[in-house]
Design a protein around this motif. Structure first.
Motif, PDB file in Angstrom:
ATOM      1  N   VAL A   1      -9.267   2.755 -12.130  1.00 40.47           N
ATOM      2  CA  VAL A   1      -7.782   2.690 -12.019  1.00 40.47           C
ATOM      3  C   VAL A   1      -7.210   2.116 -13.245  1.00 40.47           C
ATOM      4  O   VAL A   1      -6.183   2.876 -14.042  1.00 40.47           O
ATOM      5  CB  VAL A   1      -7.381   1.730 -11.116  1.00 40.47           C
ATOM      6  CG1 VAL A   1      -5.844   1.315 -11.215  1.00 40.47           C
ATOM      7  CG2 VAL A   1      -7.589   2.255  -9.433  1.00 40.47           C
TER       8      VAL A   1
ATOM      9  N   LEU B   1      -2.287   7.010  -5.684  1.00 41.95           N
ATOM     10  CA  LEU B   1      -3.489   7.627  -5.413  1.00 41.95           C
ATOM     11  C   LEU B   1      -4.556   6.586  -4.539  1.00 41.95           C
ATOM     12  O   LEU B   1      -5.037   7.167  -3.616  1.00 41.95           O
ATOM     13  CB  LEU B   1      -4.306   8.065  -7.072  1.00 41.95           C
ATOM     14  CG  LEU B   1      -5.579   8.810  -6.689  1.00 41.95           C
ATOM     15  CD1 LEU B   1      -5.286  10.075  -5.939  1.00 41.95           C
ATOM     16  CD2 LEU B   1      -6.015   9.167  -7.940  1.00 41.95           C
TER      17      LEU B   1
ATOM     18  N   SER C   1       0.652   2.024 -11.155  1.00 42.43           N
ATOM     19  CA  SER C   1       1.203   3.142 -10.695  1.00 42.43           C
ATOM     20  C   SER C   1       0.113   4.223 -10.004  1.00 42.43           C
ATOM     21  O   SER C   1       0.464   4.573  -8.918  1.00 42.43           O
ATOM     22  CB  SER C   1       1.819   4.023 -11.860  1.00 42.43           C
ATOM     23  OG  SER C   1       0.513   4.400 -12.702  1.00 42.43           O
ATOM     24  N   GLN C   2      -1.306   3.881 -10.436  1.00 39.80           N
ATOM     25  CA  GLN C   2      -2.262   4.578  -9.770  1.00 39.80           C
ATOM     26  C   GLN C   2      -2.844   3.953  -8.341  1.00 39.80           C
ATOM     27  O   GLN C   2      -2.981   4.554  -7.542  1.00 39.80           O
ATOM     28  CB  GLN C   2      -3.583   4.360 -10.641  1.00 39.80           C
ATOM     29  CG  GLN C   2      -3.425   5.449 -11.865  1.00 39.80           C
ATOM     30  CD  GLN C   2      -3.493   6.816 -11.524  1.00 39.80           C
ATOM     31  OE1 GLN C   2      -3.741   7.414 -10.401  1.00 39.80           O
ATOM     32  NE2 GLN C   2      -3.725   7.703 -12.653  1.00 39.80           N
TER      33      GLN C   2
ATOM     34  N   ILE D   1     -11.271   7.507  -9.409  1.00 41.46           N
ATOM     35  CA  ILE D   1     -10.557   6.658  -8.320  1.00 41.46           C
ATOM     36  C   ILE D   1     -10.832   7.080  -7.031  1.00 41.46           C
ATOM     37  O   ILE D   1     -11.157   6.106  -6.244  1.00 41.46           O
ATOM     38  CB  ILE D   1      -8.903   6.524  -8.693  1.00 41.46           C
ATOM     39  CG1 ILE D   1      -8.606   6.099  -9.994  1.00 41.46           C
ATOM     40  CG2 ILE D   1      -8.192   6.108  -7.631  1.00 41.46           C
ATOM     41  CD1 ILE D   1      -7.421   6.247 -10.654  1.00 41.46           C
TER      42      ILE D   1
ATOM     43  N   GLU E   1      -8.547  10.079 -12.525  1.00 41.48           N
ATOM     44  CA  GLU E   1      -8.420  10.028 -11.186  1.00 41.48           C
ATOM     45  C   GLU E   1      -9.652  10.596 -10.163  1.00 41.48           C
ATOM     46  O   GLU E   1      -9.599  10.151  -9.025  1.00 41.48           O
ATOM     47  CB  GLU E   1      -7.225  11.129 -10.852  1.00 41.48           C
ATOM     48  CG  GLU E   1      -5.696  10.695 -11.668  1.00 41.48           C
ATOM     49  CD  GLU E   1      -4.604  11.633 -11.232  1.00 41.48           C
ATOM     50  OE1 GLU E   1      -5.134  12.660 -10.727  1.00 41.48           O
ATOM     51  OE2 GLU E   1      -3.630  11.194 -11.729  1.00 41.48           O
TER      52      GLU E   1
ATOM     53  N   GLN F   1      -7.695   5.171 -15.689  1.00 34.95           N
ATOM     54  CA  GLN F   1      -6.598   6.307 -15.379  1.00 34.95           C
ATOM     55  C   GLN F   1      -7.433   7.663 -14.959  1.00 34.95           C
ATOM     56  O   GLN F   1      -7.169   8.789 -15.174  1.00 34.95           O
ATOM     57  CB  GLN F   1      -5.744   6.698 -16.396  1.00 34.95           C
ATOM     58  CG  GLN F   1      -4.693   5.422 -16.703  1.00 34.95           C
ATOM     59  CD  GLN F   1      -3.715   5.308 -15.776  1.00 34.95           C
ATOM     60  OE1 GLN F   1      -3.099   6.196 -15.414  1.00 34.95           O
ATOM     61  NE2 GLN F   1      -3.679   3.922 -14.995  1.00 34.95           N
TER      62      GLN F   1
END
Length: 125
Positions: free
Chosen positions: A62, A109, A104-105, A70, A67, A65
């Motif tokens: 996270v 997500l 935000s993640q 994550i 993805e 960043q």
């Protein structure tokens, strides 16, 4: 892959990662084998449990960043038996260091991974 998995962006991303890793492994087998052996050793049970290691990896993913990582480590947390509260606390600590980008993640997500990969077993108590 069944139709529901094909329409699930989280499952599709996991499949895309696995395919990419397979292609890399075919082209660079020595590097892939050594990388896989290293990561398997890092995630093996030790002084820290595999569950704790997945939570750490999720936090780092996270923060950075990443993805794909994550999704991969959110699934790892779920597979290792993390509760929704444990996952959210992990990403909360990450947000304390990573600020708005990490948050935000966490609220997008990671929450989507909990919903899509955790199913009913992830309901908060």
């Amino acid at each position: 892959m069944d139709q529901q998995q094909q329409n699930n962006p989280i499952e599709m991303a996991l499949q895309e990662y696995k395919q990419g890793l397979g292609n890399f492994t075919q082209k660079m087998p020595d590097i892939a084998q050594k990388y896989n052996a290293f990561t398997e050793a890092c995630f093996a049970e030790g002084k820290l449990s595999q569950k704790e290691k997945q939570m750490i990896a999720l936090g780092i993913s996270v923060f950075s960043q990443d993805e794909y990582c994550i999704i991969y480590h959110a699934k790892g947390c779920i597979d290792q038996g993390c509760t929704e509260e444990e996952i959210l606390e992990t990403v909360g600590v990450t947000a304390a260091f990573g600020g708005g980008a990490a948050m935000s993640q966490a609220v997008t997500l990671v929450q989507e991974c909990i919903t899509e990969l955790g199913g009913n077993k992830m309901k908060m108590q």
